[in-house]
Design an enzyme around this catalytic site. Structure first.
Site, PDB file in Angstrom:
ATOM      1  CB  CYS A 353      -0.798  -0.188   1.172  1.00  0.00           C
ATOM      2  SG  CYS A 353      -0.085  -0.344   2.784  1.00  0.00           S
ATOM      3  CD  GLU A 354       5.828   2.178   0.630  1.00  0.00           C
ATOM      4  OE1 GLU A 354       6.794   3.156   0.229  1.00  0.00           O
ATOM      5  OE2 GLU A 354       5.813   1.905   1.873  1.00  0.00           O
TER       6      GLU A 354
END
Ligand code: LLP
Length: 429
Positions: A353-354
């Site tokens: 999640c980046e």
């Protein structure tokens, strides 16, 4: 040169179909080729031995590049030494069968307990990087009644390498004692009970694809050997470090490779000609870099107005080099693309999640679908060895291929292992 090639429409590691490994071990998974490791080690060792002025050259594989037990055992069996940078690496090198007399301990911040362990094991050489470390090593070894052979790692103020984060030889970098200090430290060391200074070491950076910076740094070292000897110091060993780079952009019919090794060895021979020293080398990437791939499966396509995202099951925790160094890795589909097949520009991303979890942007690849397999090439060095469990993802497994055989040399971590290492604080238990 490596041993990953297409056969009957599928990508093979030596004689093993990568589809088989994906089915039997699961993805993501690192796959290493023994034949490629052996070839690179032998080529490098033969080249530097031939170039060494006394015919004596020791190759210490820098195991930080790839510390997989199967890889280490392959190299130990070929007679390689190990360049280590932590107690964990010393322990693993010993466990893999490297004898202590072929182990070098480098690193900018060795602790007292790490030094004690290494000295107790009787390792070949400690590469000292600070005056404090010199004092500490002498004290630790003296208490054990030993005299540890050591060299000073000198900072030659010549840095090189494929990225600022992997340049080590500049005076701005944290590594080594400065040139001007070596003579004074040698004199101090002569009166210390726990160390015996044997020579000098340097390492100027990583992914270096030319010989000029090496030549400049080595020339300075050879001059330093002369001046130290003139002062009456003993300089028997010159550890010339690692860092020789490899091609990350590889055409499918790539068949050459030793050119840079040959040019490097020739330069070493010229610079050290007539010098009565034993040479040491610490290659990592060169030995294992293109002997490994990261095999991953396409999970989803995410077509957007301006981009096509290809979401795969590997992520930056498995292979951090693109996120950390903007590194380029070739991507080969496991199913051989038809000649002239239409290509799509993909942003290949992982599930983390980046947005940094992007392997490449706008890469032209044949059209892919969920469940298709792709391989990140040239991922044998600093791939698995830099992996983590970020996002509570399981540590990636590793497989070693030899001919038609393969073995899982590190199984995928289990969720029990992942969760079982944490401890609740007593006030919340
Ligand atoms: N010797 C010393 C003292 C080193 O610090 C290194 C690497 C080597 C030898 C081996 O260098 P090689 O032959 O593998 O270039 N994680 C980065 C590379 C870091 C290199 C650190 N030192 C990457 O993925 O590009």
């Amino acid at each position: 040169m490596h041993h990953f090639s297409y056969r009957d429409g599928s990508l093979f590691a030596e004689d093993v179909d990568l589809r088989r490994i994906a089915d039997e071990v699961g993805t993501p998974v690192y796959v290493y080729s023994s034949a490629t490791i052996e070839r690179h080690y032998r080529l490098f060792e033969a080249a530097v031995k031939a170039a060494a002025p006394t015919g004596k050259a020791h190759v210490f594989y820098a195991m930080k590049a790839n510390g997989n037990l199967g890889v280490l055992k392959t190299l130990a069996a070929l007679g390689a030494g190990a360049d280590t940078v932590s107690e964990g690496e010393v322990r693993k090198a010993l466990a893999a069968g490297f004898p202590p007399e072929r182990i070098v301990f480098s690193g900018v911040g060795k602790s007292e307990s790490e030094l004690r362990y290494a000295v107790e094991q009787g390792i070949y050489q400690v590469n000292i990087e600070t005056e404090g470390e010199l004092d500490l090593l002498s004290r630790v070894a003296g208490l054990l009644g030993k005299r540890q052979e050591a060299v000073f790692r000198v900072n030659p103020d010549i840095g090189a390498g494929g990225h600022a984060k992997i340049t080590t030889g500049s005076s701005e970098n944290k590594f080594g004692v400065s040139f001007e200090e070596v003579s004074r430290l040698y004199t101090r060391a002569a009166n210390m009970p726990g160390v015996r200074m044997m020579g000098l070491a340097l390492h100027i950076g990583s992914q270096i694809r030319e010989t000029e910076s090496y030549e400049a740094a080595y020339t300075k070292m050879v001059a330093l050997v002369g001046s130290l000897r003139a002062e009456g110091h003993r300089v028997d060993r010159l550890d010339l470090g690692g860092g020789l780079g490899i091609p990350y952009e590889i055409p499918k019919d790539f068949s050459h490779g030793p050119d840079l090794i040959e040019a490097y060895a020739e330069m070493v021979g010229l610079v050290t000609r007539g010098l009565d020293v034993e040479l040491g080398f610490e290659p990592g990437r060169l030995i294992v870099g293109n002997a490994g791939i990261l095999l991953t499966r396409v999970l989803h396509l995410n077509p957007r107005p301006t981009k096509q995202f290809l979401v795969v099951d590997a992520a930056m925790n498995d292979l951090v080099r693109p996120a950390m160094y903007e590194a380029y890795h070739e991507i080969w589909p496991v199913s051989e693309p038809e000649a002239g097949a239409a290509e799509v520009a993909y942003d290949v991303v992982g599930p983390i999640c980046e947005s940094g979890d992007t392997f490449t942007a706008g890469r032209l690849l044949p059209a892919l679908r969920p469940d298709d397999l792709i391989a990140f090439m040239t991922a044998g060095a600093y791939g698995a060895s830099m992996s983590s469990t970020y996002n509570q993802r399981l540590l990636v497994p590793e497989v070693l291929v030899k001919g038609a055989e393969y073995a899982v040399t590190r199984p995928r971590q289990s969720y029990e292992d992942l969760l079982g290492t944490d401890r609740a604080p007593p006030w919340l238990a």
